[in-house]
Motif scaffolding. Structure first.
Motif, PDB file in Angstrom:
ATOM      1  N   VAL A 145       0.850  -1.189   0.000  1.00  0.00           N
ATOM      2  CA  VAL A 145       0.000   0.000   0.000  1.00  0.00           C
ATOM      3  C   VAL A 145       0.886   1.238   0.000  1.00  0.00           C
ATOM      4  CG1 VAL A 145      -1.795   1.280   1.193  1.00  0.00           C
ATOM      5  CG2 VAL A 145      -1.798  -1.234   1.246  1.00  0.00           C
ATOM      6  N   GLU A 146       0.764   2.036  -1.075  1.00  0.00           N
ATOM      7  CA  GLU A 146       1.598   3.228  -1.239  1.00  0.00           C
ATOM      8  C   GLU A 146       0.853   4.473  -0.785  1.00  0.00           C
ATOM      9  OE1 GLU A 146       2.980   1.256  -5.426  1.00  0.00           O
ATOM     10  OE2 GLU A 146       0.995   1.952  -4.834  1.00  0.00           O
ATOM     11  N   SER A 147       1.618   5.480  -0.427  1.00  0.00           N
ATOM     12  CA  SER A 147       1.055   6.789  -0.089  1.00  0.00           C
ATOM     13  C   SER A 147       2.115   7.848  -0.317  1.00  0.00           C
ATOM     14  CB  SER A 147       0.571   6.823   1.356  1.00  0.00           C
ATOM     15  OG  SER A 147       1.630   6.585   2.247  1.00  0.00           O
ATOM     16  N   GLY A 148       1.657   9.105  -0.427  1.00  0.00           N
ATOM     17  CA  GLY A 148       2.590  10.224  -0.488  1.00  0.00           C
ATOM     18  C   GLY A 148       2.711  10.922  -1.821  1.00  0.00           C
ATOM     19  N   GLY A 149       2.056  10.439  -2.848  1.00  0.00           N
ATOM     20  CA  GLY A 149       2.136  11.121  -4.132  1.00  0.00           C
ATOM     21  C   GLY A 149       1.351  12.417  -4.131  1.00  0.00           C
ATOM     22  N   GLY A 150       1.483  13.177  -5.203  1.00  0.00           N
ATOM     23  CA  GLY A 150       0.750  14.425  -5.304  1.00  0.00           C
ATOM     24  C   GLY A 150       1.381  15.379  -6.289  1.00  0.00           C
ATOM     25  N   LEU A 151       0.950  16.630  -6.209  1.00  0.00           N
ATOM     26  CA  LEU A 151       1.440  17.687  -7.090  1.00  0.00           C
ATOM     27  C   LEU A 151       2.470  18.531  -6.344  1.00  0.00           C
ATOM     28  CD1 LEU A 151       1.255  19.455  -9.671  1.00  0.00           C
ATOM     29  CD2 LEU A 151      -0.629  20.668  -8.536  1.00  0.00           C
ATOM     30  N   VAL A 152       3.592  18.774  -6.978  1.00  0.00           N
ATOM     31  CA  VAL A 152       4.649  19.573  -6.365  1.00  0.00           C
ATOM     32  C   VAL A 152       5.289  20.444  -7.438  1.00  0.00           C
ATOM     33  CG1 VAL A 152       6.398  17.783  -6.679  1.00  0.00           C
ATOM     34  CG2 VAL A 152       6.672  19.474  -4.845  1.00  0.00           C
ATOM     35  N   GLN A 153       5.780  21.598  -7.044  1.00  0.00           N
ATOM     36  CA  GLN A 153       6.451  22.476  -7.987  1.00  0.00           C
ATOM     37  C   GLN A 153       7.874  22.011  -8.250  1.00  0.00           C
ATOM     38  OE1 GLN A 153       6.196  26.477  -6.398  1.00  0.00           O
ATOM     39  NE2 GLN A 153       4.138  26.769  -7.239  1.00  0.00           N
ATOM     40  N   PRO A 154       8.423  22.344  -9.393  1.00  0.00           N
ATOM     41  CA  PRO A 154       9.831  22.009  -9.660  1.00  0.00           C
ATOM     42  C   PRO A 154      10.737  22.533  -8.549  1.00  0.00           C
ATOM     43  CG  PRO A 154       8.773  22.765 -11.658  1.00  0.00           C
ATOM     44  CD  PRO A 154       7.786  22.999 -10.553  1.00  0.00           C
ATOM     45  N   GLY A 155      11.678  21.682  -8.146  1.00  0.00           N
ATOM     46  CA  GLY A 155      12.558  22.014  -7.046  1.00  0.00           C
ATOM     47  C   GLY A 155      12.036  21.592  -5.684  1.00  0.00           C
ATOM     48  N   GLY A 156      10.805  21.160  -5.645  1.00  0.00           N
ATOM     49  CA  GLY A 156      10.190  20.752  -4.390  1.00  0.00           C
ATOM     50  C   GLY A 156      10.527  19.322  -4.002  1.00  0.00           C
ATOM     51  N   SER A 157       9.913  18.877  -2.907  1.00  0.00           N
ATOM     52  CA  SER A 157      10.180  17.551  -2.356  1.00  0.00           C
ATOM     53  C   SER A 157       8.888  16.803  -2.072  1.00  0.00           C
ATOM     54  CB  SER A 157      10.976  17.669  -1.051  1.00  0.00           C
ATOM     55  OG  SER A 157      12.227  18.281  -1.255  1.00  0.00           O
ATOM     56  N   LEU A 158       8.978  15.496  -2.139  1.00  0.00           N
ATOM     57  CA  LEU A 158       7.901  14.600  -1.740  1.00  0.00           C
ATOM     58  C   LEU A 158       8.519  13.370  -1.106  1.00  0.00           C
ATOM     59  CD1 LEU A 158       5.336  14.472  -4.719  1.00  0.00           C
ATOM     60  CD2 LEU A 158       4.911  15.378  -2.430  1.00  0.00           C
ATOM     61  N   ARG A 159       7.746  12.733  -0.232  1.00  0.00           N
ATOM     62  CA  ARG A 159       8.192  11.476   0.370  1.00  0.00           C
ATOM     63  C   ARG A 159       7.120  10.425   0.124  1.00  0.00           C
ATOM     64  NH1 ARG A 159       8.607   9.384   6.513  1.00  0.00           N
ATOM     65  NH2 ARG A 159      10.546   8.188   6.386  1.00  0.00           N
ATOM     66  N   LEU A 160       7.515   9.355  -0.550  1.00  0.00           N
ATOM     67  CA  LEU A 160       6.621   8.236  -0.785  1.00  0.00           C
ATOM     68  C   LEU A 160       6.856   7.167   0.269  1.00  0.00           C
ATOM     69  CD1 LEU A 160       6.943   7.792  -4.675  1.00  0.00           C
ATOM     70  CD2 LEU A 160       5.413   9.307  -3.375  1.00  0.00           C
ATOM     71  N   SER A 161       5.764   6.507   0.660  1.00  0.00           N
ATOM     72  CA  SER A 161       5.844   5.397   1.596  1.00  0.00           C
ATOM     73  C   SER A 161       5.136   4.192   1.010  1.00  0.00           C
ATOM     74  CB  SER A 161       5.189   5.760   2.935  1.00  0.00           C
ATOM     75  OG  SER A 161       5.823   6.861   3.536  1.00  0.00           O
ATOM     76  N   CYS A 162       5.605   3.020   1.371  1.00  0.00           N
ATOM     77  CA  CYS A 162       4.977   1.784   0.914  1.00  0.00           C
ATOM     78  C   CYS A 162       5.072   0.767   2.035  1.00  0.00           C
ATOM     79  CB  CYS A 162       5.676   1.265  -0.330  1.00  0.00           C
ATOM     80  SG  CYS A 162       5.153  -0.390  -0.838  1.00  0.00           S
ATOM     81  N   ALA A 163       3.929   0.342   2.512  1.00  0.00           N
ATOM     82  CA  ALA A 163       3.882  -0.618   3.600  1.00  0.00           C
ATOM     83  C   ALA A 163       3.346  -1.951   3.102  1.00  0.00           C
ATOM     84  CB  ALA A 163       3.004  -0.087   4.728  1.00  0.00           C
ATOM     85  N   ALA A 164       4.023  -3.010   3.447  1.00  0.00           N
ATOM     86  CA  ALA A 164       3.559  -4.353   3.114  1.00  0.00           C
ATOM     87  C   ALA A 164       2.667  -4.850   4.237  1.00  0.00           C
ATOM     88  CB  ALA A 164       4.749  -5.285   2.927  1.00  0.00           C
ATOM     89  N   SER A 165       1.468  -5.276   3.878  1.00  0.00           N
ATOM     90  CA  SER A 165       0.521  -5.761   4.882  1.00  0.00           C
ATOM     91  C   SER A 165       0.300  -7.251   4.701  1.00  0.00           C
ATOM     92  CB  SER A 165      -0.808  -5.012   4.749  1.00  0.00           C
ATOM     93  OG  SER A 165      -1.409  -5.289   3.493  1.00  0.00           O
ATOM     94  N   GLY A 166      -0.099  -7.901   5.780  1.00  0.00           N
ATOM     95  CA  GLY A 166      -0.315  -9.333   5.743  1.00  0.00           C
ATOM     96  C   GLY A 166       0.641 -10.030   6.695  1.00  0.00           C
ATOM     97  N   SER A 167       0.563 -11.347   6.692  1.00  0.00           N
ATOM     98  CA  SER A 167       1.426 -12.130   7.568  1.00  0.00           C
ATOM     99  C   SER A 167       2.747 -12.393   6.844  1.00  0.00           C
ATOM    100  CB  SER A 167       0.740 -13.445   7.938  1.00  0.00           C
ATOM    101  OG  SER A 167       1.521 -14.169   8.843  1.00  0.00           O
ATOM    102  N   ILE A 168       3.767 -11.596   7.186  1.00  0.00           N
ATOM    103  CA  ILE A 168       5.032 -11.610   6.460  1.00  0.00           C
ATOM    104  C   ILE A 168       6.152 -12.168   7.314  1.00  0.00           C
ATOM    105  CG2 ILE A 168       6.749 -10.147   5.321  1.00  0.00           C
ATOM    106  CD1 ILE A 168       4.407  -8.175   4.796  1.00  0.00           C
ATOM    107  N   VAL A 169       6.910 -13.073   6.720  1.00  0.00           N
ATOM    108  CA  VAL A 169       8.090 -13.600   7.403  1.00  0.00           C
ATOM    109  C   VAL A 169       9.325 -12.792   7.021  1.00  0.00           C
ATOM    110  CG1 VAL A 169       9.580 -15.607   7.676  1.00  0.00           C
ATOM    111  CG2 VAL A 169       7.083 -15.905   7.518  1.00  0.00           C
TER     112      VAL A 169
END
Length: 121
Positions: free
Chosen positions: A5-29
């Motif tokens: 499940v990803e999050s953090g996208g969007g609209l940003v001006q040139p020179g700006g910053s964004l942080r994307l996150s991705c979390a894995a859900s479920g029973s993970i080893v």
């Protein structure tokens, strides 16, 4: 079932910053490598960056020095810090996990649904 499940996208001006996150859900080893790909309109999907469970990283040349990938193994989460964004970074960004061991299944790879990043003034 394991999902990304990803999050953090969007609209940003040139020179700006964004942080994307991705979390894995479920029973993970365990998860081997996690990373980010992107696909711009009319172009093929390309690797942006990835990181192994031990912390080794790999970046495509066009983002070196601007993007930083990191990972929290305890949370099965990967991040992409994007600085000095350019219009050519505009794309749908997809999270990817390689060799995922769940409690009942093993997955060669799993993809997230994608999050749109638009760099525009």
């Amino acid at each position: 079932q394991v999902q990304l499940v990803e999050s953090g996208g969007g609209l940003v001006q040139p020179g700006g910053s964004l942080r994307l996150s991705c979390a894995a859900s479920g029973s993970i080893v365990s998860i081997n490598a996690m990373g980010w790909y992107r696909q711009a309109p009319g172009k093929q999907r390309e690797l942006v960056a990835n990181i192994t469970s031990s912390g080794s990283t790999n970046y495509t040349d066009s983002v070196k020095g601007r993007f930083t990938i990191s990972r929290d193994n305890a949370k099965n989460t990967v991040y992409l810090q994007m600085n000095s964004l350019k219009p050519e970074d505009t794309a749908v960004y997809y999270c990817h996990a390689d060799d995922v061991k769940g409690s009942t299944h093993r997955y060669l790879e799993i993809w997230g649904q994608g999050t749109l990043v638009t760099v525009s003034s």
